[in-house]
Write a protein that holds these residues in place. Structure first.
Motif, PDB file in Angstrom:
ATOM      1  N   MET A 178       0.810  -1.216   0.000  1.00 46.84           N
ATOM      2  CA  MET A 178       0.000   0.000   0.000  1.00 46.84           C
ATOM      3  C   MET A 178       0.846   1.270   0.000  1.00 46.84           C
ATOM      4  N   ALA A 179       2.139   1.149   0.229  1.00 48.19           N
ATOM      5  CA  ALA A 179       3.022   2.317   0.251  1.00 48.19           C
ATOM      6  C   ALA A 179       3.252   2.828  -1.172  1.00 48.19           C
ATOM      7  N   THR A 180       3.384   4.142  -1.297  1.00 46.95           N
ATOM      8  CA  THR A 180       3.688   4.736  -2.593  1.00 46.95           C
ATOM      9  C   THR A 180       4.918   5.630  -2.459  1.00 46.95           C
ATOM     10  N   TYR A 181       5.581   5.834  -3.592  1.00 46.17           N
ATOM     11  CA  TYR A 181       6.838   6.589  -3.609  1.00 46.17           C
ATOM     12  C   TYR A 181       6.802   7.625  -4.730  1.00 46.17           C
ATOM     13  N   THR A 182       7.517   8.724  -4.518  1.00 45.40           N
ATOM     14  CA  THR A 182       7.698   9.731  -5.558  1.00 45.40           C
ATOM     15  C   THR A 182       9.186  10.081  -5.661  1.00 45.40           C
ATOM     16  N   PRO A 183       9.629  10.501  -6.844  1.00 42.76           N
ATOM     17  CA  PRO A 183      11.038  10.852  -7.017  1.00 42.76           C
ATOM     18  C   PRO A 183      11.316  12.278  -6.545  1.00 42.76           C
TER      19      PRO A 183
END
Length: 244
Positions: free
Chosen positions: A210-215
């Motif tokens: 469920m975790a999300t990442y952005t650069p």
């Protein structure tokens, strides 16, 4: 606040702050003042560039988000090599980890236009997207190897895609960052990139899926200027296939 002068000490201080990947001008008033000096005074920016060059570093980018400084060559003391990755990993696992980094970057930037546009905002991406793109990248590299089409692809990475093609997607009950699965390799790469100030985690959850990442801007600049272009393009093609 006392105005900072055009001194080698202050120029060195800016280089020092810039190489700290977790440091942001938003939270550091001296960093902001040094950036203002860098913007306003060409002689100071030249001094910063000279100091960086003396340390085998180069200034890639400047903005209100900070100075992006990277190693100027593979021989630089600051350069990261495959052998510098986690000491307990086997050579093929380290090669697989390099490919994991490339796959993650390709998910954030599926087209070159996104890299060239500073206004582009990459949408949050998930572990599943990174995992599927890594698997697709490894399969495409395997096909290129069979066809003898490996121009501009480092030979030392071949064991990496062979490993990834043989790994399970995940191992129930395994450690989160275990190199024994594709998901584990992705988690190792994400941890490394987060520590290096290249990605941010948007939502932490007990359920890692469920975790999300952005650069970060730092990743965008480094990809734009330093990426092994052919390898990244193969990953981008693989990512478009995953999304499609």
């Amino acid at each position: 606040m006392t105005a900072l002068g055009l001194t080698p000490r202050n120029a060195s201080r800016l280089v020092y702050k810039a190489i700290q990947s977790g440091l942001s001008p938003v939270n550091d008033s001296q960093y902001r003042e040094l950036l203002d000096l860098y913007r306003a005074e060409p002689s100071f920016s030249t001094m910063v560039a000279d100091i960086a060059e003396g340390l085998e570093l180069t200034v890639l980018d400047f903005s209100e988000r900070g100075l992006v400084i990277v190693p100027s060559s593979r021989d630089s003391k600051f350069a990261m090599r495959i052998g510098d990755l986690r000491a307990n990993l086997k050579p093929e696992q380290k090669a697989g980890l390099v490919l994991a980094h490339v796959a993650i970057a390709a998910v954030f930037y599926p087209t070159t236009s996104g890299l060239e546009d500073d206004r582009f905002i990459a949408p949050p991406s998930s572990l599943a997207q990174f995992r599927d793109t890594l698997l697709m990248l490894a399969r495409r590299l395997k096909d290129a190897e069979l066809e003898g089409d490996q121009k501009d692809i480092p030979e030392e990475l071949s064991h990496g895609w062979q490993l990834i093609c043989a790994l399970p997607l995940m191992l129930p009950g395994a450690q989160r960052a275990s190199p024994a699965s594709i998901t584990g390799l992705i988690n190792i790469a994400l941890t490394h990139m987060e520590t290096g100030g290249l990605v941010r985690i948007d939502r932490e959850s007990a359920d890692e899926s469920m975790a999300t990442y952005t650069p970060t801007h730092r990743l965008q600049v480094q990809l734009r200027d330093l990426t092994l272009r052919r390898l990244f393009e193969i990953a981008q093609d693989g990512n478009s296939g995953v999304r499609g």
